[in-house]
Design a protein around this motif. Sequence first.
Motif, PDB file in Angstrom:
ATOM      1  N   ILE A  37     -63.514  -0.809 -53.758  1.00 47.08           N
ATOM      2  CA  ILE A  37     -62.558  -0.047 -54.606  1.00 47.08           C
ATOM      3  C   ILE A  37     -62.480  -1.179 -55.764  1.00 47.08           C
ATOM      4  N   CYS A  38     -62.759  -1.079 -57.093  1.00 47.57           N
ATOM      5  CA  CYS A  38     -62.451  -2.178 -57.978  1.00 47.57           C
ATOM      6  C   CYS A  38     -61.472  -1.617 -59.046  1.00 47.57           C
ATOM      7  N   GLY A  39     -60.770  -2.607 -59.889  1.00 47.53           N
ATOM      8  CA  GLY A  39     -60.122  -2.082 -60.908  1.00 47.53           C
ATOM      9  C   GLY A  39     -60.608  -1.403 -62.025  1.00 47.53           C
ATOM     10  N   SER A  40     -61.912  -1.640 -62.218  1.00 44.19           N
ATOM     11  CA  SER A  40     -62.958  -1.035 -63.046  1.00 44.19           C
ATOM     12  C   SER A  40     -62.997   0.558 -62.918  1.00 44.19           C
ATOM     13  N   ASP A  41     -62.945   0.717 -61.446  1.00 45.40           N
ATOM     14  CA  ASP A  41     -63.181   2.194 -60.977  1.00 45.40           C
ATOM     15  C   ASP A  41     -61.946   3.059 -61.491  1.00 45.40           C
ATOM     16  N   GLY A  58     -68.650   3.675 -57.322  1.00 45.30           N
ATOM     17  CA  GLY A  58     -68.902   2.309 -56.469  1.00 45.30           C
ATOM     18  C   GLY A  58     -69.876   1.344 -56.986  1.00 45.30           C
ATOM     19  N   HIS A  59     -69.326   0.330 -57.408  1.00 44.45           N
ATOM     20  CA  HIS A  59     -70.505  -0.703 -58.093  1.00 44.45           C
ATOM     21  C   HIS A  59     -70.502  -1.989 -57.300  1.00 44.45           C
ATOM     22  N   GLU A  60     -69.403  -2.049 -56.328  1.00 45.80           N
ATOM     23  CA  GLU A  60     -69.476  -3.310 -55.469  1.00 45.80           C
ATOM     24  C   GLU A  60     -70.117  -3.083 -54.219  1.00 45.80           C
ATOM     25  N   ASN A  61     -71.393  -3.333 -54.014  1.00 45.23           N
ATOM     26  CA  ASN A  61     -72.086  -2.855 -52.905  1.00 45.23           C
ATOM     27  C   ASN A  61     -72.782  -3.884 -52.029  1.00 45.23           C
ATOM     28  N   ALA A 160     -70.746  -9.095 -55.409  1.00 42.53           N
ATOM     29  CA  ALA A 160     -71.270  -8.006 -56.394  1.00 42.53           C
ATOM     30  C   ALA A 160     -70.544  -7.874 -57.715  1.00 42.53           C
ATOM     31  N   ASP A 161     -69.336  -8.398 -57.689  1.00 43.03           N
ATOM     32  CA  ASP A 161     -68.622  -8.171 -58.961  1.00 43.03           C
ATOM     33  C   ASP A 161     -67.381  -9.457 -59.110  1.00 43.03           C
ATOM     34  N   ILE A 162     -66.423  -9.199 -58.501  1.00 44.40           N
ATOM     35  CA  ILE A 162     -65.245  -9.788 -58.573  1.00 44.40           C
ATOM     36  C   ILE A 162     -65.250 -11.446 -58.464  1.00 44.40           C
TER      37      ILE A 162
HETATM   38 ZN    ZN Z   1     -65.945  -4.211 -59.886  1.00 44.31          ZN
END
Ligand code: ZN
Length: 379
Positions: A37-41, A58-61, A160-162
Amino acid sequence: MRAVVYKGPRQVEVESVPDARIERPTDVLVRVTTTNICGSDLHMYEGRTDFETGRVLGHENLGEVVEVGSAVDHVRVGDVVCMPFNISCGFCANCERGLTAYCLTTNPEPGMAGAAYGFADMGPYNGGQAELLRVPYGDVNCLVLPDDAKEKQNDYVMLADIWPTGWHATQLACVQAGETVVIYGAGPVGLMAAYSATLKSASKVMVVDRHPDRLAKAEEIGAIAIDDSKSPPVDQVMELTKGLGADRGCECVGYQAHDPQGHEHPNMTLNNLVKSVKFTGTIGVVGVFIPTDPGSPDDLYKQGEIAFDYGMLWFKGQTIGNGQCNVKNYNRALMSLIHEGKARPSWVVSHELELDDAPGGYEHFDRRDPGWTKVVIHP
Ligand code: ZN
Ligand code: NAD
């Protein structure tokens, strides 16, 4: 398959949805084992966007490849892979230059660039908070992980992201060894920016927030915690830099910025950065400043028109860099740091949940409940 589905503002549910599947010969199908779970979600979760109900977030997979399309050459069934949140084609004019966050072909909306999984206005793609994920252009969008992938999946999933995004903040800010850096926001992204600045041998890393648990996390890696509920953060940075200001600054909050009293001021972090970074210093902004809800009741949020003290930025001769992270520019190098034991970004993880517990994870993370720093889900 089971998946985390958006139902409306502050409502997500775990439901059965049609299985993700190979739709084009260039697709890869991944069985998701770790997804964050991301702050962007929260932009979708809190209802600020026009994200469709029924869509999977969900984008960090990260997960294991279970099927590849007939035109996939490199990625193989059984590979453990981490997907950049950006969905890119690899062959457009922007991707060719490494600007995969601004891919010109994967977002079908005219005039738009850039796509992502489970994200408003970033193409039609479902997210990976689910048992299965369809990865378009799988050879481009899967980073094949080394043989320690399974035991270190909570580290590798941060690729994936952060972590790349935190690294990108320090790149935009041009952080160099020996310099002083101030980071606004001790959420997962700000903490990863602080971690990146530390790995780049910054001499002093200062992190501003007001949540004691998040500030304590920053201190764990040797950063100086600045609690802006105690006194103005600009004063604290000035004191710590002998009145000069920090060499570099990073914005890792975005339009959710608010003051410790709870009044919302989306321009606050930008103004504080202009004030607390030195003359001719550099600022990197990765916090998101574009709410997409056209019916937003708050004028400050409309169209992303957020006023800040540009005059002072100009007067101080500062430079500012912005935008989404081109994850593919960094993820392979950062993967090597994990593999070789030089970095363990999983120190940011506070909770590991099963898919069914994701709705509770969203509630706690959204409220910034004490101790809920970064939620990892294992479907
Ligand atoms: Zn993210
Ligand atoms: P988060 O909301 O958990 O963290 C934000 C933190 O900022 C919170 O701890 C909050 O207390 C703090 N904060 C609020 N107002 C503040 C202020 N005025 N001064 C200092 N701190 C303040 O979210 P996150 O996951 O860390 O993400 C941060 C931002 O980065 C979000 O806008 C997210 O969408 C964005 N993001 C951007 C990219 C990119 O590619 N550019 C990628 C991922 C996330």
